[in-house]
Design a protein around this motif. Sequence first.
Motif, PDB file in Angstrom:
ATOM      1  N   GLY A  95       0.795  -1.216   0.000  1.00  0.00           N
ATOM      2  CA  GLY A  95       0.000   0.000   0.000  1.00  0.00           C
ATOM      3  C   GLY A  95       0.826   1.265   0.000  1.00  0.00           C
ATOM      4  N   THR A 106     -20.020  -2.390   5.704  1.00  0.00           N
ATOM      5  CA  THR A 106     -18.591  -2.080   5.615  1.00  0.00           C
ATOM      6  C   THR A 106     -18.366  -0.574   5.680  1.00  0.00           C
ATOM      7  OG1 THR A 106     -18.241  -4.038   4.240  1.00  0.00           O
ATOM      8  CG2 THR A 106     -16.511  -2.367   4.218  1.00  0.00           C
ATOM      9  N   SER A 107     -17.489  -0.148   6.557  1.00  0.00           N
ATOM     10  CA  SER A 107     -17.201   1.278   6.724  1.00  0.00           C
ATOM     11  C   SER A 107     -16.423   1.812   5.518  1.00  0.00           C
ATOM     12  CB  SER A 107     -16.386   1.506   7.988  1.00  0.00           C
ATOM     13  OG  SER A 107     -15.100   0.925   7.867  1.00  0.00           O
ATOM     14  N   GLU A 108     -16.467   3.113   5.354  1.00  0.00           N
ATOM     15  CA  GLU A 108     -15.744   3.728   4.237  1.00  0.00           C
ATOM     16  C   GLU A 108     -14.243   3.491   4.365  1.00  0.00           C
ATOM     17  OE1 GLU A 108     -15.231   8.033   1.938  1.00  0.00           O
ATOM     18  OE2 GLU A 108     -16.670   7.813   3.579  1.00  0.00           O
ATOM     19  N   SER A 109     -13.739   3.541   5.585  1.00  0.00           N
ATOM     20  CA  SER A 109     -12.303   3.324   5.782  1.00  0.00           C
ATOM     21  C   SER A 109     -11.908   1.897   5.424  1.00  0.00           C
ATOM     22  CB  SER A 109     -11.905   3.632   7.226  1.00  0.00           C
ATOM     23  OG  SER A 109     -12.589   2.774   8.132  1.00  0.00           O
ATOM     24  N   TRP A 142     -13.534  -0.001   3.176  1.00  0.00           N
ATOM     25  CA  TRP A 142     -13.577  -0.042   1.714  1.00  0.00           C
ATOM     26  C   TRP A 142     -12.263   0.480   1.134  1.00  0.00           C
ATOM     27  CZ3 TRP A 142     -16.553  -2.405  -1.668  1.00  0.00           C
ATOM     28  CH2 TRP A 142     -17.876  -2.726  -1.349  1.00  0.00           C
ATOM     29  N   ASP A 143     -11.809   1.613   1.650  1.00  0.00           N
ATOM     30  CA  ASP A 143     -10.577   2.230   1.154  1.00  0.00           C
ATOM     31  C   ASP A 143      -9.384   1.297   1.311  1.00  0.00           C
ATOM     32  OD1 ASP A 143     -11.950   4.496   0.444  1.00  0.00           O
ATOM     33  OD2 ASP A 143     -11.371   5.641   2.238  1.00  0.00           O
ATOM     34  N   LYS A 144      -9.276   0.699   2.494  1.00  0.00           N
ATOM     35  CA  LYS A 144      -8.126  -0.170   2.771  1.00  0.00           C
ATOM     36  C   LYS A 144      -8.156  -1.418   1.896  1.00  0.00           C
ATOM     37  CE  LYS A 144      -5.593  -2.401   6.524  1.00  0.00           C
ATOM     38  NZ  LYS A 144      -5.503  -2.595   7.998  1.00  0.00           N
ATOM     39  N   PHE A 180      -9.620  -1.965  -1.064  1.00  0.00           N
ATOM     40  CA  PHE A 180      -9.327  -1.718  -2.486  1.00  0.00           C
ATOM     41  C   PHE A 180      -7.944  -1.108  -2.683  1.00  0.00           C
ATOM     42  CE2 PHE A 180     -13.536  -3.013  -3.266  1.00  0.00           C
ATOM     43  CZ  PHE A 180     -13.615  -3.294  -4.628  1.00  0.00           C
ATOM     44  N   GLU A 181      -7.447  -0.389  -1.682  1.00  0.00           N
ATOM     45  CA  GLU A 181      -6.097   0.164  -1.749  1.00  0.00           C
ATOM     46  C   GLU A 181      -5.073  -0.951  -1.891  1.00  0.00           C
ATOM     47  OE1 GLU A 181      -3.150   3.268  -1.455  1.00  0.00           O
ATOM     48  OE2 GLU A 181      -5.316   3.515  -1.428  1.00  0.00           O
ATOM     49  N   LYS A 214      -5.783  -1.667  -6.134  1.00  0.00           N
ATOM     50  CA  LYS A 214      -4.967  -0.563  -6.639  1.00  0.00           C
ATOM     51  C   LYS A 214      -3.480  -0.855  -6.535  1.00  0.00           C
ATOM     52  CE  LYS A 214      -4.308   3.536  -4.607  1.00  0.00           C
ATOM     53  NZ  LYS A 214      -4.578   4.893  -4.072  1.00  0.00           N
ATOM     54  N   SER A 223     -13.536  -6.930  -4.163  1.00  0.00           N
ATOM     55  CA  SER A 223     -12.158  -6.622  -4.560  1.00  0.00           C
ATOM     56  C   SER A 223     -11.538  -7.772  -5.337  1.00  0.00           C
ATOM     57  CB  SER A 223     -11.302  -6.297  -3.322  1.00  0.00           C
ATOM     58  OG  SER A 223     -10.988  -7.461  -2.566  1.00  0.00           O
TER      59      SER A 223
END
Length: 259
Positions: A72, A110-113, A115-117, A119-120, A124, A166
């Motif tokens: 990451g 699922t929290s936004e944080s 989700w970010d982690k 997919f990060e 990505k 993901s």
Amino acid sequence: MSLGAVRKLEGKVAVLTASTSGIGYSIAKKLAMDGAKVMLSSRKSDNVERAVKQLRSECEGVSVEGVVCHVGKDDHRKNLIKETVSKFGRLDILVSNAAVNPMTEGTLMTSESAWDKIFEVNVKAAALLVKEAHPHLVASGSGAVVFVSSAAGYVPNPFLGAYSASKSALLGLTKALAEELAPDNIRVNCIAPALFSNMSVCVIWKDPLVQEIQKRRNPTWRIGETDECAGAVAFLCSDEASYITGETIPLTTVESARL
């Protein structure tokens, strides 16, 4: 264990993420046994040192090094590729295995944080790692990329909604990059394991009831061993698979992922 007679990856250099335990380590071991020079990586230096020592001990004569890498982080990705080329002089194979799942809840919970982690790291970072490795894979003349997805990418798990999404994204990323990189003579493929021993991405896989359900849904009536993933990856990285790109190999039936 000594090196086998058949060394279909002789002269190749491979770099693997999240490769100090579980499926990643088994893949690294197989690639090394098939003749590749291997760069292991993981987020923790202790794990890297242990895995390098273990692999050298288990497989006499292999060429293996290790480096700390949190996929990451951009500087870690860059350093992973840099160190691989510095140690071995080239890069032919990239196996992207790193994945996270910080929670075990349904998609809308699922929290936004989270989700970010997810997919990060799971999507990505995998794409950006290919971007970082690209010039060296081109220079190799016949590069190979393998993503480690999951059967959950085909059959979403109700407790792993974001994680499943993901892993589905990796199936699409495989297709997209296969088209884009074909002119560079780089093949991009994927594997999608069902439940295998020593999988640590989610605690629910360690639940005896979940394991029993998985066994009953699988035609083999058993949970796979991580070594059984490694052969598929070694094949996809070798010249034996020179006409295969943009494909995903399920290991085994994707229906066995359903709970």
